[in-house]
Design an enzyme around this catalytic site. Structure first.
Site, mmCIF file in Angstrom:
data_model
loop_
_atom_site.group_PDB
_atom_site.id
_atom_site.type_symbol
_atom_site.label_atom_id
_atom_site.label_comp_id
_atom_site.label_asym_id
_atom_site.label_seq_id
_atom_site.Cartn_x
_atom_site.Cartn_y
_atom_site.Cartn_z
ATOM 1 N N ASN A 102 44.093 75.794 33.117
ATOM 2 C CA ASN A 102 44.576 74.481 32.611
ATOM 3 C C ASN A 102 45.728 73.859 33.452
ATOM 4 O OD1 ASN A 102 44.902 76.889 30.938
ATOM 5 N ND2 ASN A 102 46.676 75.460 30.191
ATOM 6 N N THR A 152 30.500 70.893 6.997
ATOM 7 C CA THR A 152 29.595 69.601 7.424
ATOM 8 C C THR A 152 29.940 69.338 8.600
ATOM 9 O OG1 THR A 152 29.889 69.063 5.120
ATOM 10 C CG2 THR A 152 29.125 67.232 6.621
ATOM 11 N N THR A 171 39.548 75.713 21.179
ATOM 12 C CA THR A 171 40.445 76.806 20.357
ATOM 13 C C THR A 171 39.508 77.570 19.348
ATOM 14 O OG1 THR A 171 42.297 75.550 20.505
ATOM 15 C CG2 THR A 171 42.357 77.256 18.782
ATOM 16 N N CYS A 202 55.191 73.792 29.157
ATOM 17 C CA CYS A 202 53.756 73.452 28.895
ATOM 18 C C CYS A 202 53.271 73.901 27.753
ATOM 19 C CB CYS A 202 53.125 74.448 29.934
ATOM 20 S SG CYS A 202 52.539 73.166 31.349
HETATM 21 C C1 PLP Z 1 42.822 72.220 25.837
HETATM 22 C C2 PLP Z 1 42.483 73.773 26.100
HETATM 23 C C3 PLP Z 1 41.984 74.600 24.993
HETATM 24 C C4 PLP Z 1 42.169 74.001 23.668
HETATM 25 O O1 PLP Z 1 40.960 73.122 23.498
HETATM 26 P P1 PLP Z 1 40.984 72.367 22.020
HETATM 27 O O2 PLP Z 1 39.624 71.763 21.957
HETATM 28 O O3 PLP Z 1 42.177 71.287 22.287
HETATM 29 O O4 PLP Z 1 41.046 73.225 20.945
HETATM 30 C C5 PLP Z 1 41.440 75.858 25.400
HETATM 31 N N1 PLP Z 1 41.385 76.374 26.635
HETATM 32 C C6 PLP Z 1 41.987 75.521 27.685
HETATM 33 C C7 PLP Z 1 41.641 76.112 28.952
HETATM 34 C C8 PLP Z 1 42.374 74.310 27.488
HETATM 35 O O5 PLP Z 1 42.562 73.626 28.555
#
Ligand code: PLP
Length: 398
Positions: free
Chosen positions: A159, A247, A80, A333
């Site tokens: 996803n 950090t 994210t 979802c």
């Molecule tokens: C899970 C996911 C994210 C978010 O990742 P985080 O590390 O949880 O912030 C972004 N893009 C896709 C396609 C994901 O499956």
């Protein structure tokens, strides 16, 4: 017949949401919570050097898994954050020169929301549609690119559907027009081999917890050729070349590095095993149930993913009837809403079928017995739901 794991807890079939941390990863992390606890940015003593060495080894491991060099890796808290830095950082830096970006309707909400925020700041954003296979059409991308386009952001693996976009081809087209390509590869790491150079990728977001690493650590890959500038989101103490100050969490970086090393080394053997289980599950369900539809194309799809709709079966009720299985549905979802998935809508799935959709994610620690058990229980409960509906229909008619 069933392993103990099944009796004590539901069978875990939601590896797209998160993956369990590999025990080898946990082992690598543990010393950095206690013995080797130093701040990796303390440059004046042993504790800092020890932590810094560990972080730099992790950086090399991350780079190695995607064909990058370690100076091109910036640790973040996950995908994210990496996606936000990539989209907002590039667009805001180059806005005076070029102010158009292109993405796609089936991207993760963090990309869509970042793009919408940039649009509200005056950037023109094009959202490409996808076909029923879940993939964008290269010619519509070509048509969308103009002299004002600075960035294209297309995810490597979707996803919900597990579908794989033709990233190398997309990147080639971008580079012909001097446009940067970013890809959200959160669902691709460890599921397919990745090579940022061969795939013409300028920026890539990855995350630990979708690839058997810890939650809370990911990375942004940013190519150093060509040199690309980013406007950081945070102000801070200059860490990660100021692109992501703060950090670094040494234990998480170490775990993410180890996960990347394993992902790189085991991707082929694991893919073969997962594909076998996934294909077995699909044919088992298809042989025993009518009205089964696969969502998205099967040809370009990561091996552990199955997304199917079952006519006349409400996915929420099915999940309620199957507390012994942990999977997800296309109706809830994005946990906050109970609307049918925008991804299924985008590939042309009807609302009815979207509400009847199941997403199953098989992973590294899924046992064959668990998949067999899941198939048996799914078939049993789906038949049950359909039978009860028949009775209700007959009752209503009387
Ligand atoms: C899970 C996911 C994210 C978010 O990742 P985080 O590390 O949880 O912030 C972004 N893009 C896709 C396609 C994901 O499956």
């Amino acid at each position: 017949m069933l392993p103990n794991k099944i009796r004590s807890k539901p069978v875990y079939l939601d590896n797209h949401a998160t993956t369990p941390t590999d025990p080898r990863v946990v082992d690598a992390m543990l010393p950095y919570f206690s013995n080797s606890f130093g701040n990796p940015h303390s440059g004046s003593h042993y504790y800092g050097w020890e932590a810094s060495d560990a972080v730099e080894l992790a950086r090399e491991q991350v780079a190695g898994a995607i064909g990058a060099s370690s100076e091109e890796i910036y640790f973040t808290s996950g995908a994210t954050e990496a996606n936000n830095i990539a989209l907002k950082g590039i667009t805001r830096f180059y806005r005076e020169k070029k102010n158009h970006i292109i993405t796609c309707v089936t991207e993760h909400p963090c990309i869509l929301d970042s793009a919408n925020e940039l649009a509200s700041e005056g950037t023109r954003v094009t959202f490409l549609e996808v076909g029923s296979d879940g993939l964008i059409d290269i010619s519509s991308l070509r048509d969308a690119i103009t002299d004002d386009t600075v960035l294209v952001s297309i995810m490597t693996v979707q996803n919900e559907l597990g579908t794989v976009q033709p990233i190398a081809e997309i990147g080639k087209l971008c580079h012909e027009h001097e446009v940067l390509l970013h890809t959200d590869a959160a669902q691709a790491l460890g599921k397919m081999s990745l090579d940022v150079k061969a795939m013409n990728i300028d920026l890539m977001s990855i995350t630990g917890h979708k690839a058997y690493g810890p939650m809370g650590c990911g990375a942004l890959y940013l190519t150093k050729k060509p040199r690309v500038k980013i406007k950081p989101l945070f102000s801070g103490g200059g860490q990660e070349k100021s692109i992501r100050p703060g950090t670094l969490p040494t234990p998480l970086c170490v775990g993410f590095g180890k996960a990347c090393e394993l992902a790189g080394a085991e991707v082929e053997s694991e893919a073969k095993r997962l594909k076998q289980m996934r294909d077995g599950l699909l044919s088992n369900l298809d042989d025993n149930l009518s009205g089964l539809h696969v969502n998205g194309g099967m040809n370009h799809r990561v091996p552990g993913n199955l997304n199917v709709s079952l006519e006349g079966v409400d996915a929420e009720s099915l999940m309620a009837a199957l507390p012994d299985l942990a999977f997800s549905s296309g109706s809830a979802c994005s946990s906050a809403s109970s609307e049918a998935s925008y991804v299924l809508k985008a590939i042309g799935t009807s609302t009815n079928l979207a509400e009847s959709s199941l997403r199953i994610g098989i992973g590294r620690f899924t046992l064959e017995e668990e998949v067999d058990y899941a198939a048996h229980r799914l078939i049993e409960e789906i038949r049950n739901i359909r039978k009860n509906q028949q009775i209700l229909l007959v009752d209503a008619a009387e």
